[in-house]
Design a protein around this motif. Sequence first.
Motif, PDB file in Angstrom:
ATOM      1  N   THR A   1       0.839  -1.307  -0.012  1.00  0.00           N
ATOM      2  CA  THR A   1       0.145   0.040   0.082  1.00  0.00           C
ATOM      3  C   THR A   1       0.790   1.288  -0.021  1.00  0.00           C
ATOM      4  O   THR A   1       0.620   2.284  -0.647  1.00  0.00           O
ATOM      5  CB  THR A   1      -1.073   0.015   1.152  1.00  0.00           C
ATOM      6  OG1 THR A   1      -1.780  -1.368   1.292  1.00  0.00           O
ATOM      7  CG2 THR A   1      -2.015   0.842   1.142  1.00  0.00           C
TER       8      THR A   1
ATOM      9  N   ASP B   1      -7.027  -0.444   3.625  1.00  0.00           N
ATOM     10  CA  ASP B   1      -6.171   0.066   2.655  1.00  0.00           C
ATOM     11  C   ASP B   1      -6.800   0.654   1.841  1.00  0.00           C
ATOM     12  O   ASP B   1      -6.244   1.777   1.116  1.00  0.00           O
ATOM     13  CB  ASP B   1      -5.429  -1.422   2.038  1.00  0.00           C
ATOM     14  CG  ASP B   1      -4.387  -1.838   2.884  1.00  0.00           C
ATOM     15  OD1 ASP B   1      -4.089  -1.075   3.806  1.00  0.00           O
ATOM     16  OD2 ASP B   1      -3.676  -2.983   2.499  1.00  0.00           O
TER      17      ASP B   1
ATOM     18  N   GLU C   1      -3.758  -4.860  -5.480  1.00  0.00           N
ATOM     19  CA  GLU C   1      -2.849  -5.466  -4.450  1.00  0.00           C
ATOM     20  C   GLU C   1      -3.435  -6.792  -3.678  1.00  0.00           C
ATOM     21  O   GLU C   1      -4.360  -6.613  -3.089  1.00  0.00           O
ATOM     22  CB  GLU C   1      -2.880  -4.143  -3.180  1.00  0.00           C
ATOM     23  CG  GLU C   1      -1.925  -4.665  -1.838  1.00  0.00           C
ATOM     24  CD  GLU C   1      -2.001  -3.622  -0.724  1.00  0.00           C
ATOM     25  OE1 GLU C   1      -2.226  -2.370  -0.887  1.00  0.00           O
ATOM     26  OE2 GLU C   1      -1.770  -4.111   0.387  1.00  0.00           O
TER      27      GLU C   1
END
Lengths: 249, 130
Positions: free
Chosen positions: A49, A77, A121
């Motif tokens: 992140t 996140d 991610e």
Amino acid sequence: MSQSTIQHIEVHTDLAEAKKRAACEFRTSMANQGTFVVNLVSSPGAGKTSLLEATAKHWGASHQCAVLVGDLATHRDADRLAPFFPVRQLTTGGACHLELELVARGLAELPQLPYQYLFIENVGNLVCPASHDLGEHVRVVLVSTTEGDDKPGKYPKMFRTSQLLVVTKTDLLNYVPFSVDNLVQDARRIQGSLETIEVCSLSQFGISIWCDWLTKQREQMLQNQTLFAERGNCPTQLAVPPKVTSFAR
Amino acid sequence: MHERSLVRLLLHQIIEAALKNSLAQGNCSEIRVRKVVVACGELSGVEPELVSLAFNEMRGSTDHSGVTTDQAELEIRRQPILARCIECGFEFKVEDFEFLCPTCRSTNNQVLAGEDFHLQTIDIELDNRL
Ligand SMILES: Nc1nc2c(ncn2[C@@H]2O[C@H](COP(=O)(O)OP(=O)(O)OP(=O)(O)O)[C@@H](O)[C@H]2O)c(=O)[nH]1
Ligand SMILES: [Mg+2]
Ligand SMILES: [Zn+2]
């Protein structure tokens, strides 16, 4: 009266064939739209992140990017990245990796722009995400200087299936026993063509190199789409009809 | 990896293959799957022991449409990683995840086998009324 027969059937099917095909279709369709898909993988807390935050700071509003971020739970996140990117949190509800279905659903929920980059991610985990092709064009594995330089040999599949190794938290190199050379050497035994970039997301060190790398990779994709379409070994052979041999019992 | 969901998929494929075959023969009696052979690549991320445990626990759970798997025996063949050197073309078995060409020492290579999990063969037993 009844008699039984034993039949021996040659099946020869790859159990992942449907998934491989779906990933390859996704990869091709994203390339056709000019969207370069990056799958970020690492152990928990390696700095995925933070790298995306630093990327956003470097590029400002000059690039059209979107982020899909996977975690078991929470929107933390996504909240961190929301000031910079259109972002969707994908909560896996206990699963330790992302799957393409989840990615496709998340993408459909994003504003429909032609994105130049889609960052995924992944869930922090060096094991399961290695076995799941998300239809990405590149897989980027992050290793932070605090987790030890012996990781590639312990998680070979993740390093074998990645194209770039990003060494993060280089500001801590003076405080921990960690050798970038040892790490890279270990990783290249497994994946000889693995590229390496060192970054410190907190100070923006190395971030311009990372961003240039992304730009170059995307240009390559735009020029030669088959280059990336072949990634993730797409099933191409036709299914062979099963061969059967019977014998009475 | 995720051996239970893999075994669910495996059972589904076994039943499909058994049905397809018996349909082709116009057979409508009960089909008993006796033996299943799979190939598990060393780079597939699948752990054979866990597959074996899951299979023994889950076989029979999908029994319907006249195919039974509760007596099926599973044989797992480990498929080593095979690679081809991009520099010199030599094909070699990868040991301990060391992707190094034994002839020219290049680390530039392509995996030929060992990444997948395949259903290879099944043995089925059919009752033929005479
Ligand atoms: N010293 C230092 N700390 C960093 C750096 N990059 C990230 N961190 C810190 O490392 C911790 C984890 O960073 P994240 O970016 O949340 O890591 P992540 O990989 O996204 O974590 P998960 O999504 O939970 O797997 C945070 O406290 C960051 O502030 C760096 O370059 N240097
Ligand atoms: Mg994160
Ligand atoms: Zn060679």
